[in-house]
Design an enzyme around this catalytic site. Structure first.
Site, PDB file in Angstrom:
ATOM      1  N   ASP A  48       1.851 -12.295  -2.367  1.00  0.00           N
ATOM      2  CA  ASP A  48       1.054 -11.501  -1.430  1.00  0.00           C
ATOM      3  C   ASP A  48       1.672 -11.703  -0.052  1.00  0.00           C
ATOM      4  O   ASP A  48       2.339 -12.710   0.192  1.00  0.00           O
ATOM      5  CB  ASP A  48      -0.421 -11.957  -1.444  1.00  0.00           C
ATOM      6  CG  ASP A  48      -1.367 -10.887  -0.891  1.00  0.00           C
ATOM      7  OD1 ASP A  48      -1.223 -10.544   0.305  1.00  0.00           O
ATOM      8  OD2 ASP A  48      -2.228 -10.400  -1.634  1.00  0.00           O
ATOM      9  N   ASP A  77       6.516  -9.779   1.608  1.00  0.00           N
ATOM     10  CA  ASP A  77       6.240  -8.357   1.408  1.00  0.00           C
ATOM     11  C   ASP A  77       6.772  -7.915   0.041  1.00  0.00           C
ATOM     12  O   ASP A  77       7.874  -8.315  -0.363  1.00  0.00           O
ATOM     13  CB  ASP A  77       6.918  -7.555   2.526  1.00  0.00           C
ATOM     14  CG  ASP A  77       6.327  -6.167   2.627  1.00  0.00           C
ATOM     15  OD1 ASP A  77       5.642  -5.886   3.617  1.00  0.00           O
ATOM     16  OD2 ASP A  77       6.539  -5.354   1.681  1.00  0.00           O
ATOM     17  N   SER A 116      -5.182   4.738  -9.260  1.00  0.00           N
ATOM     18  CA  SER A 116      -6.496   4.984  -8.676  1.00  0.00           C
ATOM     19  C   SER A 116      -7.046   6.327  -9.135  1.00  0.00           C
ATOM     20  O   SER A 116      -6.282   7.261  -9.431  1.00  0.00           O
ATOM     21  CB  SER A 116      -6.364   4.980  -7.154  1.00  0.00           C
ATOM     22  OG  SER A 116      -7.547   5.474  -6.550  1.00  0.00           O
ATOM     23  N   TYR A 159      -2.622   8.493   0.138  1.00  0.00           N
ATOM     24  CA  TYR A 159      -2.819   7.315  -0.731  1.00  0.00           C
ATOM     25  C   TYR A 159      -2.789   7.738  -2.203  1.00  0.00           C
ATOM     26  O   TYR A 159      -2.092   7.129  -3.030  1.00  0.00           O
ATOM     27  CB  TYR A 159      -4.149   6.659  -0.375  1.00  0.00           C
ATOM     28  CG  TYR A 159      -4.665   5.679  -1.392  1.00  0.00           C
ATOM     29  CD1 TYR A 159      -4.031   4.452  -1.585  1.00  0.00           C
ATOM     30  CD2 TYR A 159      -5.791   5.978  -2.171  1.00  0.00           C
ATOM     31  CE1 TYR A 159      -4.508   3.546  -2.529  1.00  0.00           C
ATOM     32  CE2 TYR A 159      -6.269   5.080  -3.105  1.00  0.00           C
ATOM     33  CZ  TYR A 159      -5.625   3.870  -3.286  1.00  0.00           C
ATOM     34  OH  TYR A 159      -6.090   2.981  -4.221  1.00  0.00           O
ATOM     35  N   LYS A 192      -0.124   6.918  -5.431  1.00  0.00           N
ATOM     36  CA  LYS A 192      -0.457   6.439  -6.780  1.00  0.00           C
ATOM     37  C   LYS A 192       0.172   7.345  -7.844  1.00  0.00           C
ATOM     38  O   LYS A 192       0.600   6.869  -8.890  1.00  0.00           O
ATOM     39  CB  LYS A 192      -1.971   6.347  -6.945  1.00  0.00           C
ATOM     40  CG  LYS A 192      -2.622   5.286  -6.061  1.00  0.00           C
ATOM     41  CD  LYS A 192      -2.062   3.897  -6.322  1.00  0.00           C
ATOM     42  CE  LYS A 192      -2.763   2.818  -5.536  1.00  0.00           C
ATOM     43  NZ  LYS A 192      -2.202   1.467  -5.744  1.00  0.00           N
ATOM     44  N   CYS A 248     -13.809  -1.040  -7.945  1.00  0.00           N
ATOM     45  CA  CYS A 248     -13.792  -2.393  -8.486  1.00  0.00           C
ATOM     46  C   CYS A 248     -14.306  -3.369  -7.433  1.00  0.00           C
ATOM     47  O   CYS A 248     -13.629  -3.614  -6.430  1.00  0.00           O
ATOM     48  CB  CYS A 248     -12.376  -2.749  -8.929  1.00  0.00           C
ATOM     49  SG  CYS A 248     -12.308  -4.302  -9.816  1.00  0.00           S
ATOM     50  N   ARG A 285     -22.627   6.639  -6.056  1.00  0.00           N
ATOM     51  CA  ARG A 285     -21.463   7.110  -6.822  1.00  0.00           C
ATOM     52  C   ARG A 285     -20.967   6.048  -7.803  1.00  0.00           C
ATOM     53  O   ARG A 285     -20.471   6.351  -8.891  1.00  0.00           O
ATOM     54  CB  ARG A 285     -20.358   7.490  -5.827  1.00  0.00           C
ATOM     55  CG  ARG A 285     -19.052   7.963  -6.445  1.00  0.00           C
ATOM     56  CD  ARG A 285     -18.098   8.426  -5.352  1.00  0.00           C
ATOM     57  NE  ARG A 285     -16.864   8.961  -5.901  1.00  0.00           N
ATOM     58  CZ  ARG A 285     -15.798   8.211  -6.188  1.00  0.00           C
ATOM     59  NH1 ARG A 285     -15.809   6.920  -5.954  1.00  0.00           N
ATOM     60  NH2 ARG A 285     -14.721   8.777  -6.705  1.00  0.00           N
TER      61      ARG A 285
HETATM   62  N1  LIG Z   1     -10.768  -2.081  -5.424  1.00  0.00           N
HETATM   63  C1  LIG Z   1     -10.840  -0.857  -5.930  1.00  0.00           C
HETATM   64  O1  LIG Z   1     -11.933  -0.313  -6.156  1.00  0.00           O
HETATM   65  C2  LIG Z   1      -9.576  -0.083  -6.219  1.00  0.00           C
HETATM   66  C3  LIG Z   1      -9.699   1.226  -6.701  1.00  0.00           C
HETATM   67  C4  LIG Z   1      -8.554   1.938  -7.022  1.00  0.00           C
HETATM   68  C5  LIG Z   1      -7.314   1.331  -6.880  1.00  0.00           C
HETATM   69  N2  LIG Z   1      -7.225   0.066  -6.388  1.00  0.00           N
HETATM   70  C6  LIG Z   1      -5.887  -0.509  -6.215  1.00  0.00           C
HETATM   71  O2  LIG Z   1      -5.898  -1.862  -6.614  1.00  0.00           O
HETATM   72  C7  LIG Z   1      -5.012  -2.621  -5.787  1.00  0.00           C
HETATM   73  C8  LIG Z   1      -5.775  -3.785  -5.165  1.00  0.00           C
HETATM   74  O3  LIG Z   1      -6.839  -3.263  -4.393  1.00  0.00           O
HETATM   75  P1  LIG Z   1      -7.858  -4.225  -3.624  1.00  0.00           P
HETATM   76  O4  LIG Z   1      -9.150  -3.503  -3.576  1.00  0.00           O
HETATM   77  O5  LIG Z   1      -7.797  -5.596  -4.195  1.00  0.00           O
HETATM   78  O6  LIG Z   1      -7.225  -4.181  -2.171  1.00  0.00           O
HETATM   79  P2  LIG Z   1      -7.055  -5.393  -1.147  1.00  0.00           P
HETATM   80  O7  LIG Z   1      -6.646  -4.810   0.154  1.00  0.00           O
HETATM   81  O8  LIG Z   1      -8.260  -6.283  -1.180  1.00  0.00           O
HETATM   82  O9  LIG Z   1      -5.839  -6.194  -1.757  1.00  0.00           O
HETATM   83  C9  LIG Z   1      -4.510  -5.768  -1.615  1.00  0.00           C
HETATM   84  C10 LIG Z   1      -3.654  -7.004  -1.436  1.00  0.00           C
HETATM   85  O10 LIG Z   1      -2.308  -6.555  -1.331  1.00  0.00           O
HETATM   86  C11 LIG Z   1      -1.699  -7.251  -0.253  1.00  0.00           C
HETATM   87  N3  LIG Z   1      -0.653  -6.393   0.289  1.00  0.00           N
HETATM   88  C12 LIG Z   1      -0.790  -5.199   0.919  1.00  0.00           C
HETATM   89  N4  LIG Z   1       0.409  -4.713   1.271  1.00  0.00           N
HETATM   90  C13 LIG Z   1       1.321  -5.616   0.846  1.00  0.00           C
HETATM   91  C14 LIG Z   1       2.723  -5.668   0.909  1.00  0.00           C
HETATM   92  N5  LIG Z   1       3.448  -4.699   1.489  1.00  0.00           N
HETATM   93  N6  LIG Z   1       3.343  -6.745   0.376  1.00  0.00           N
HETATM   94  C15 LIG Z   1       2.629  -7.746  -0.225  1.00  0.00           C
HETATM   95  N7  LIG Z   1       1.287  -7.744  -0.304  1.00  0.00           N
HETATM   96  C16 LIG Z   1       0.646  -6.682   0.221  1.00  0.00           C
HETATM   97  C17 LIG Z   1      -2.804  -7.507   0.757  1.00  0.00           C
HETATM   98  O11 LIG Z   1      -2.494  -8.622   1.604  1.00  0.00           O
HETATM   99  C18 LIG Z   1      -3.999  -7.762  -0.144  1.00  0.00           C
HETATM  100  O12 LIG Z   1      -4.161  -9.129  -0.425  1.00  0.00           O
HETATM  101  C19 LIG Z   1      -4.447  -1.644  -4.761  1.00  0.00           C
HETATM  102  O13 LIG Z   1      -3.191  -1.197  -5.217  1.00  0.00           O
HETATM  103  C20 LIG Z   1      -5.461  -0.508  -4.758  1.00  0.00           C
HETATM  104  O14 LIG Z   1      -4.860   0.707  -4.374  1.00  0.00           O
HETATM  105  C21 LIG Z   1      -8.330  -0.654  -6.048  1.00  0.00           C
END
Ligand SMILES: NC(=O)c1ccc[n+]([C@@H]2O[C@H](COP(=O)([O-])OP(=O)(O)OC[C@H]3O[C@@H](n4cnc5c(N)ncnc54)[C@H](O)[C@@H]3O)[C@@H](O)[C@H]2O)c1
Length: 277
Positions: free
Chosen positions: A31, A49, A115, A144, A148, A174, A182
């Protein structure tokens, strides 16, 4: 065998850090922020990154005594709408570099966090008995969502060209508990997330699949669970049981489309850019 979780410090990553180890997986993390010491499964964490090949190599390479990485759960990225430069860096460049690192290190199984916003402009079924299938064609509702769709297309490319096995989870909402009406339909519970990811990591006959990431949500769900079941997992949780006080609010224009509020004018390119996010 070990699983590398990218984005392990985030919301979804934290759920998996606390649960996936119980399914027998050794875990490693990457991360761009430090993974908190919060009682999740222990695992070497690389801070960097996901678009940086050197940091990815560090994460993939097994240190002395570590299990080899056999699969990746790719969560790192921009998790909502943002200016294109932000989306591109994390979700386009980052996802490409992740797949390239997997290829360099001989890892062929990837679970990709896609997503519902990849198909957000798809109308919701009017008939309550109808479920939208797992393999809906792309209809992204935001940049966004476009990113995806890119991730899913890239996954398909690595499957066909390099023999990868990839499950793209079209995740709904999630979180620990549903927060709005919703989510009576779209909620993915932490336990069902874990079962789904574990199934996608183990499925023997997986080549490529797009699968809804959603709990059972009986009585409210619009999305098929066939893909989830094909991965060997049966979702069990129900948002309405977790938050009985939530009441469906029919009538909002954005309710007629899969992507909900992301389909409204508020999420246009100019609007998001003007907000400076
Ligand atoms: N939570 C949901 O309901 C949901 C729904 C659809 C899709 N998603 C997808 O699931 C994944 C996780 O979502 P989340 O809700 O945990 O988001 P979040 O923002 O809580 O977690 C994302 C993590 O990725 C890290 N990150 C971001 N850019 C980065 C980079 N360039 N390099 C390294 N680390 C990086 C951030 O520091 C963070 O810890 C994402 O890809 C999101 O698009 C989540």
């Amino acid at each position: 065998m070990a699983v590398l979780i990218t984005g392990a410090a985030g919301r979804v990553g934290s759920m998996l850090r606390h649960r996936l180890g119980d399914r027998g997986w050794a875990l490693r993390y990457l991360d761009r922020v430090a993974v908190p010491d919060d009682g999740g499964a222990p695992g070497r964490a690389v801070v960097g990154d996901v678009a940086d090949p050197a940091r990815l190599d560090e994460a993939f390479r097994a240190a002395d005594g570590e299990d080899a990485i056999s699969a990746v759960v790719h969560l790192a990225g921009q998790p909502t709408e943002a200016p294109w430069a932000v989306v591109r860096a994390a979700n386009i460049d980052g996802t490409f570099e992740l797949f390239e690192a997997a290829r360099r290190h001989g890892v062929r199984r990837v679970v990709f966090a896609s997503s519902n916003h990849a198909v957000g402009f798809t109308p919701r079924p009017g008939d309550e008995d109808t479920e939208l299938p797992d393999d809906l064609p792309p209809r992204p509702d935001t940049l966004y969502g476009v990113s995806k769709v890119f991730g899913e297309a890239l996954a398909r490319y690595y499957v066909d060209r390099y023999g990868f096995s990839v499950a793209c989870l079209r995740i709904g909402s999630c979180r620990e508990a549903p927060e709005q009406a919703r989510e009576l339909a779209t909620w993915l519970s932490p336990a069902d997330l874990t079962g789904l990811v574990d199934g996608a990591l183990r499925a023997a006959d997986l080549t490529f699949a797009t699968v809804w990431g959603v709990s059972a949500n009986d009585g409210y769900r619009w999305w098929s669970l066939d893909g989830t079941r094909a991965l060997g997992y049966r979702a069990v949780d129900r948002a309405a049981d977790r938050r009985p006080e939530l009441v469906a609010e029919p009538g909002l224009a954005s309710d007629s489309l899969v992507g909900g509020v992301f389909t409204t004018d508020r999420f246009g390119i100019d609007e998001v850019g003007a907000q400076g996010r």
